[in-house]
Enzyme design. Structure first.
Site, mmCIF file in Angstrom:
data_model
loop_
_atom_site.group_PDB
_atom_site.id
_atom_site.type_symbol
_atom_site.label_atom_id
_atom_site.label_comp_id
_atom_site.label_asym_id
_atom_site.label_seq_id
_atom_site.Cartn_x
_atom_site.Cartn_y
_atom_site.Cartn_z
ATOM 1 N N SER A 67 99.620 -119.212 53.154
ATOM 2 C CA SER A 67 98.567 -119.221 52.132
ATOM 3 C C SER A 67 97.173 -119.210 52.733
ATOM 4 C CB SER A 67 98.726 -120.470 51.262
ATOM 5 O OG SER A 67 97.589 -120.660 50.446
ATOM 6 N N TYR B 226 93.088 -114.184 49.541
ATOM 7 C CA TYR B 226 92.298 -114.017 48.326
ATOM 8 C C TYR B 226 91.046 -113.261 48.729
ATOM 9 C CZ TYR B 226 94.977 -117.605 45.798
ATOM 10 O OH TYR B 226 95.960 -118.320 45.171
ATOM 11 N N THR C 91 96.724 -111.688 46.776
ATOM 12 C CA THR C 91 97.041 -112.328 45.493
ATOM 13 C C THR C 91 95.972 -111.937 44.489
ATOM 14 O OG1 THR C 91 98.264 -114.117 46.510
ATOM 15 C CG2 THR C 91 97.388 -114.528 44.314
ATOM 16 N N LYS D 182 100.280 -109.205 45.116
ATOM 17 C CA LYS D 182 101.071 -110.264 44.472
ATOM 18 C C LYS D 182 100.477 -110.620 43.116
ATOM 19 C CE LYS D 182 102.682 -115.027 45.294
ATOM 20 N NZ LYS D 182 101.746 -115.957 44.655
ATOM 21 N N HIS E 215 102.754 -116.432 39.442
ATOM 22 C CA HIS E 215 102.120 -117.502 40.217
ATOM 23 C C HIS E 215 102.773 -118.863 39.906
ATOM 24 C CE1 HIS E 215 98.210 -117.862 42.647
ATOM 25 N NE2 HIS E 215 98.657 -119.098 42.647
HETATM 26 C C1 LIG Z 1 101.640 -126.004 45.034
HETATM 27 C C2 LIG Z 1 101.564 -124.511 44.924
HETATM 28 C C3 LIG Z 1 100.524 -123.852 45.554
HETATM 29 C C4 LIG Z 1 100.446 -122.457 45.486
HETATM 30 N N1 LIG Z 1 99.448 -121.830 46.187
HETATM 31 C C5 LIG Z 1 99.420 -120.475 46.201
HETATM 32 C C6 LIG Z 1 98.487 -119.796 47.020
HETATM 33 O O1 LIG Z 1 97.698 -120.407 47.744
HETATM 34 N N2 LIG Z 1 98.496 -118.442 46.993
HETATM 35 C C7 LIG Z 1 99.385 -117.724 46.225
HETATM 36 O O2 LIG Z 1 99.363 -116.497 46.239
HETATM 37 N N3 LIG Z 1 100.293 -118.342 45.452
HETATM 38 C C8 LIG Z 1 100.335 -119.695 45.425
HETATM 39 N N4 LIG Z 1 101.290 -120.331 44.675
HETATM 40 C C9 LIG Z 1 102.276 -119.525 43.903
HETATM 41 C C10 LIG Z 1 103.516 -119.234 44.754
HETATM 42 O O3 LIG Z 1 103.238 -118.297 45.774
HETATM 43 C C11 LIG Z 1 104.660 -118.606 43.926
HETATM 44 O O4 LIG Z 1 104.171 -117.501 43.190
HETATM 45 C C12 LIG Z 1 105.342 -119.566 42.978
HETATM 46 O O5 LIG Z 1 105.274 -120.902 43.419
HETATM 47 C C13 LIG Z 1 106.816 -119.125 42.842
HETATM 48 O O6 LIG Z 1 107.470 -119.896 41.910
HETATM 49 P P1 LIG Z 1 108.447 -121.135 42.298
HETATM 50 O O7 LIG Z 1 107.551 -122.237 42.754
HETATM 51 O O8 LIG Z 1 109.102 -121.410 40.984
HETATM 52 O O9 LIG Z 1 109.442 -120.666 43.345
HETATM 53 C C14 LIG Z 1 101.394 -121.720 44.725
HETATM 54 C C15 LIG Z 1 102.432 -122.400 44.089
HETATM 55 C C16 LIG Z 1 102.542 -123.776 44.183
HETATM 56 C C17 LIG Z 1 103.697 -124.465 43.521
#
Ligand SMILES: Cc1cc2nc3c(=O)[nH]c(=O)nc-3n(C[C@H](O)[C@H](O)[C@H](O)COP(=O)(O)O)c2cc1C
Length: 321
Positions: free
Chosen positions: A100, A117, A143, A194, A218
């Site tokens: 990330s 980002y 993203t 994404k 997301h």
């Molecule tokens: C705590 C947390 C932080 C996240 N931070 C980012 C991020 O920094 N960048 C991003 O593209 N997606 C982020 N996401 C989304 C995840 O990449 C992903 O799309 C999502 O968690 C997938 O679903 P799942 O948690 O049900 O497996 C984040 C998700 C969570 C739970």
């Protein structure tokens, strides 16, 4: 779910809630896993499944299974070593970590992609992306579904919190599709987009030079009531799947979910929260165990469905419930 409960027991409540959280009423987050279970398998008989291979190749890297660790912010809230531990567990399992842009610490690994980002000050993004390319990232994931950090998703914990950053460090809410070619140019790497849910956006991304797309809402953390990725996947695959790999995330929890995603046309899936739960409970080993278990669960499900290799998986193994 067992893993989530174990993580709840060891994490400070505010961190657990930040990781688990969804936007709004949490409708998209809560629907994600159930949505994969809207399909049923049509197993094939008389197939030799004495050996099952889950291996795939993606952008020049061989993966033990079509399962990656998705980009999630601030692993240092889960474990003192943060992303360094995650990357070690991911590499031991033969997977890839999407690191990330909001990570707690940089990774050292040869099995990672960088999630970017595009920030309001593009020179900050450019520095991050060039640094990631220099340090061996194999792809850039842009993203595109987060014009603003969702307020409820901001952790209280410390200055690293996205909401505490100065304005130039926030995402550019005017992000245009030109950013894809710009990122490819400065990194020299394939760029995946994404957050794609609409076929038209997938087509626009490909036309603008995207090397892949990731169907995602997301984790339900941005637009609540966004469609489940399980339901958005097939139309996107029909639009662009013949030209570029389509990946997917959101609510994927076991091998049957992975097989469903692959049968709907995904090339690979990403896990979000489960990686955080595994990291919190057992560090690098926990992350490795999670990915190994997911690979074994996929192999078992494939064998029962009469599928010896990932190349054997197609829409004919699925039927609507
Ligand atoms: C705590 C947390 C932080 C996240 N931070 C980012 C991020 O920094 N960048 C991003 O593209 N997606 C982020 N996401 C989304 C995840 O990449 C992903 O799309 C999502 O968690 C997938 O679903 P799942 O948690 O049900 O497996 C984040 C998700 C969570 C739970």
């Amino acid at each position: 779910m067992d893993l989530e409960e174990r993580a709840r027991a060891v994490l400070p409540p505010a961190v657990f809630e930040y990781y688990r959280g969804g936007a709004g009423a949490g409708i998209s987050r809560d629907e994600a896993t159930a949505a994969w279970r809207d399909w049923r398998f049509l197993p094939r008989l008389f197939q030799d499944v004495s050996r099952v291979s889950t291996e795939i190749s993606l952008f020049g890297t061989t993966l033990a299974a079509p399962v990656l660790a998705g980009p999630t912010a601030l692993h240092t809230l889960a474990h003192p070593e943060g992303e360094v531990a995650t990357a070690r567990g991911v590499a031991a399992a033969g997977s890839v970590l999407v690191h990330s842009a909001r990570a707690g610490v940089p990774v050292e690994s040869d099995r990672w992609w960088f999630q970017a980002y595009v920030l309001r000050d593009r020179s900050l993004t450019e520095a991050q992306v060039r640094d990631a390319a220099d340090r061996g990232a194999r792809a850039v994931v842009l993203t595109a579904d987060a014009p603003y950090v969702h307020r409820s998703a901001i952790p209280e914990a410390g200055a690293a919190a996205p909401g505490n950053r100065p304005p130039e460090w926030r995402q550019d809410p005017a992000l245009g599709v030109d950013a894809i070619a710009w990122l490819a140019g400065i990194s020299g790497l394939p760029v995946l987009v994404k957050g794609v849910l609409r076929p038209a956006d997938a087509l626009a991304a490909v036309a603008a030079g995207a090397a892949g797309v990731i169907v995602s809402n997301h984790g339900g953390r941005q637009l609540d009531r966004a469609v489940s990725s399980a339901h958005a996947l097939r139309p996107v695959v029909e639009a662009v799947g013949a030209r570029i790999p389509v990946l997917v995330d959101g609510g994927i929890r076991d091998g049957a979910d992975v097989l469903t995603a692959l049968a709907l046309g995904a090339r690979a899936v990403l896990l979000g929260r489960p990686v955080l739960w595994a990291l919190a409970t057992d560090g690098a080993q926990g992350v490795r165990d999670l990915l190994d278990a997911c690979r074994e669960s996929l192999a078992d499900t494939m064998a029962q469905a009469g599928l010896a290799t990932v190349a054997d998986i197609n829409a004919s193994v699925l039927v609507a419930r």
